[in-house]
Design a protein around this motif. Structure first.
Motif, PDB file in Angstrom:
ATOM      1  N   TYR A 187      43.563  43.917  35.379  1.00  0.00           N
ATOM      2  CA  TYR A 187      42.361  44.764  35.285  1.00  0.00           C
ATOM      3  C   TYR A 187      42.561  46.152  35.883  1.00  0.00           C
ATOM      4  O   TYR A 187      42.298  47.163  35.234  1.00  0.00           O
ATOM      5  N   ASN A 211      35.649  36.603  43.790  1.00  0.00           N
ATOM      6  CA  ASN A 211      34.859  37.145  42.684  1.00  0.00           C
ATOM      7  C   ASN A 211      35.724  37.504  41.488  1.00  0.00           C
ATOM      8  O   ASN A 211      35.768  38.646  41.060  1.00  0.00           O
ATOM      9  N   PRO A 212      36.431  36.508  40.921  1.00  0.00           N
ATOM     10  CA  PRO A 212      37.215  36.810  39.718  1.00  0.00           C
ATOM     11  C   PRO A 212      36.283  37.245  38.587  1.00  0.00           C
ATOM     12  O   PRO A 212      35.108  36.890  38.586  1.00  0.00           O
ATOM     13  N   PHE A 213      36.821  38.018  37.658  1.00  0.00           N
ATOM     14  CA  PHE A 213      36.035  38.464  36.511  1.00  0.00           C
ATOM     15  C   PHE A 213      36.032  37.363  35.449  1.00  0.00           C
ATOM     16  O   PHE A 213      36.927  36.525  35.411  1.00  0.00           O
ATOM     17  N   PRO A 214      35.048  37.391  34.561  1.00  0.00           N
ATOM     18  CA  PRO A 214      34.998  36.383  33.496  1.00  0.00           C
ATOM     19  C   PRO A 214      36.075  36.654  32.445  1.00  0.00           C
ATOM     20  O   PRO A 214      35.773  36.976  31.304  1.00  0.00           O
ATOM     21  N   LYS A 215      37.306  36.582  32.869  1.00  0.00           N
ATOM     22  CA  LYS A 215      38.442  36.871  31.999  1.00  0.00           C
ATOM     23  C   LYS A 215      39.533  35.859  32.303  1.00  0.00           C
ATOM     24  O   LYS A 215      39.381  35.037  33.192  1.00  0.00           O
ATOM     25  N   PHE A 246      37.912  31.135  36.127  1.00  0.00           N
ATOM     26  CA  PHE A 246      36.936  30.244  36.760  1.00  0.00           C
ATOM     27  C   PHE A 246      37.450  28.815  36.886  1.00  0.00           C
ATOM     28  O   PHE A 246      36.899  28.016  37.631  1.00  0.00           O
TER      29      PHE A 246
END
Lengths: 259, 305
Positions: free
Chosen positions: A115, A103-107, A154
């Motif tokens: 983070y 679940n990587p962040f949209p970054k 992503f």
């Protein structure tokens, strides 16, 4: 409960009960987690192993109607992390978690790893650079991504994303890491690399891992707990569980008779 | 006997096939009608506008600073109307985008279930108020209120029209943004909480960027709505074309001009009549630009989970 006398205690669940509303998901759980060892939780789907894991970072606090009863003590400071007076954020600052699905962040890759540091108020670029590199090296990802730290997370493959999530958790130097079936969404090659990584990580951090893959538990863990219907049926060193279980239910499960 | 059974089964199949074809054609017609109507509108706008540009050069149209098509000394510069449209829309968006976004973040990430169940329908009710009511609210309530603080403010002004229009647009922005934020999967949020982030950090640093494509779509819809809004500006901003970027002044927007002229009795085919279409075409092009920008933003920032 068998325990190697050499191992230090990192955490201990005592008479832990957990309720989703009216439904009791965990029943009187007692379990110890040895420092810088890998403890695996195995058992059939719905046995409560993920529910138990998520008690350790108070993840259940996010949803209304959940209730803990009993305690989970964290050593060396001997605090009950389930105490409502303890801020769950404080607990999560010390105990990291890696999820079932990457679940990587949209970054960007860099910002994903940074983070946890930014959340802790660190914004010094040099310090961030240093910690990000160290965490990515620790997650065996640095060589693959060092030239594209600013591209979106992503764009990585599933296995790389999961290692990125491990790096993200490592960046803040947690005392303990929780893995919730970390390889169930990955192919066999990515699974092997994550397993190898987890085995290396125990040098620096205490690991509690949930897996429904018994071979995985046998391969990586030092201790294994078999859970069934919200209870810990048997807890021992991994060798004993897989070669000489004392409970009939454990034996049935590991020999594939159900589950 | 078997022969008979076989043939009847085939007959069945043929009937089913025909019925499928009929249903398919009906569905196609329904879809086609919307395309056809759009094309017809564009064709009519362009044809009448071409007639207009036979008499007025495009250069004059774009550079003349006056729009007085109904005067003896007629000028056909669209800029005053474009300026009026952009200023009122700008004021409206300055209200709607921040407030709509904050409301969306609150409803999606902070509000208890019960609060959301009450607030969301009430907000969407704002959308059901007829725009002419908003227009008179701007003219008869907001303008006098503003005049209390700015005594020199004229009775018709773009500021009050824009502010009220902003309130009207809030539900568009907040509702779609909130849907986009709620569509962000829980495991992404859990990832943030597990790192020790607070709710606020999670909402701002993880959920908002993850929902960005949907939030951008909400903004674009709000912009298109603001540019196309007619009644509020026609009632409260005045009908005089006025090339100014100062919201404290009265000015006509493109839509207000179209209302004004459409209500009059211009002879069919006259130059004045054609100005309606050229103004309409300008409006269409402006919203088209924003829609294309929105489409691009959505594709650029779409996250696939």
């Amino acid at each position: 409960m068998s325990e190697n006398a050499m191992d230090l205690l990192k955490s201990e669940a005592k008479n832990l009960n957990f309720y989703y509303g009216e439904y009791q998901a965990l029943k009187n759980i007692n379990l110890t987690v040895a420092e810088k060892r890998i403890t695996a939780l195995i058992g059939p789907s719905g046995c409560g192993k993920s529910t138990f894991l998520r008690c350790f970072n108070r993840m259940h606090d996010l949803y209304p109607g959940n209730r803990y009863d009993g305690q989970i003590t964290l050593y060396p400071d001997d605090v009950n992390i389930l105490n409502p007076k303890i801020d769950p954020i404080e607990v999560r600052m010390r105990i990291g978690m890696v999820f079932q699905k990457p679940n990587p962040f949209p970054k960007t890759i860099y910002e994903n790893v940074a983070y946890g540091l930014r959340v802790r108020g660190i914004s010094n670029r040099r310090k961030l650079d240093e910690k990000v590199e160290k965490a990515l090296c620790g997650a065996a990802l640095w060589n693959e991504v060092k030239d594209r730290l600013n591209s979106l997370a992503f764009n990585l493959s599933g296995g790389q994303q999961q290692r990125l999530c491990i790096a993200r958790a490592l960046a803040t130097d947690p005392e303990m890491m929780l893995f919730d079936e970390p390889t169930s969404a990955l192919d066999p090659i990515a699974t092997a690399s994550i397993e190898e990584l987890i085995a290396q990580l125990k040098e620096q951090v205490t690991i509690l891992i949930v897996t429904h893959n018994m071979q995985q538990a046998a391969r990586v863990s030092d201790y294994t707990a078999f859970m069934h219907m919200g209870e810990v049926v048997e807890f021992a060193d991994t060798n004993t569980i897989f070669t000489n279980p004392s409970q009939k239910r454990t034996e049935d499960y590991i020999t594939g008779r159900y589950g | 006997m078997t022969e008979h059974l076989k043939s009847s089964r085939f007959a069945h199949r043929r009937m089913r096939h025909v019925r499928e074809r009929i249903i398919e054609s009906l569905l196609f017609l329904a879809a086609f009608s919307s395309v056809a109507i759009t094309v017809a509108i564009v064709v009519i706008l362009v044809r009448e506008s071409l007639g207009f540009f036979e008499h007025v050069s495009i250069i004059d149209f774009l550079t003349d600073t006056q729009w007085t098509p109904l005067f003896d000394d007629a000028h056909y510069g669209i800029m005053p109307l474009v300026a009026g449209t952009l200023v009122t829309a700008g004021v409206a968006l300055a209200v709607a985008i921040p407030l709509g976004t904050i409301i969306a973040i609150y409803l999606s990430e902070f509000a208890p279930h019960r609060v959301r169940e009450v607030v969301k329908p009430v907000l969407e009710l704002l959308d059901g108020i007829p725009t002419v009511v908003y227009g008179y609210f701007a003219l008869l309530f907001v303008t006098p209120l503003l005049q209390y603080f700015f005594p020199e403010l004229p009775g018709f002004n773009m500021l009050s029209a824009g502010l009220v229009m902003g309130v009207m647009i809030i539900p568009y922005v907040s509702s779609i943004s909130e849907d986009a934020m709620r569509a962000v999967p829980m495991h992404i949020r859990e990832g943030s909480y597990a790192m020790g982030a607070t709710r606020f950090q999670t909402a701002l640093r993880v959920v908002t960027p993850a929902a960005f494509s949907g939030i951008a779509a909400a903004y674009i819809l709000g912009i298109s709505r603001a540019i196309g809004e007619t009644m509020i500006v026609a009632v409260a901003a005045g009908m005089q074309p006025n090339l100014t970027w100062n919201p404290m002044e009265p000015a006509a927007t493109i839509t207000a001009y179209i209302v004004q002229v459409s209500l009059g009795d211009l002879p069919h085919g006259s130059l004045g009549y054609q100005t309606i279409f050229v103004a309409g075409l300008t409006l269409l092009l402006m919203t088209l630009v924003f829609n294309i920008a929105g489409h691009w933003l959505r594709r650029r920032f779409r996250e696939v989970y």
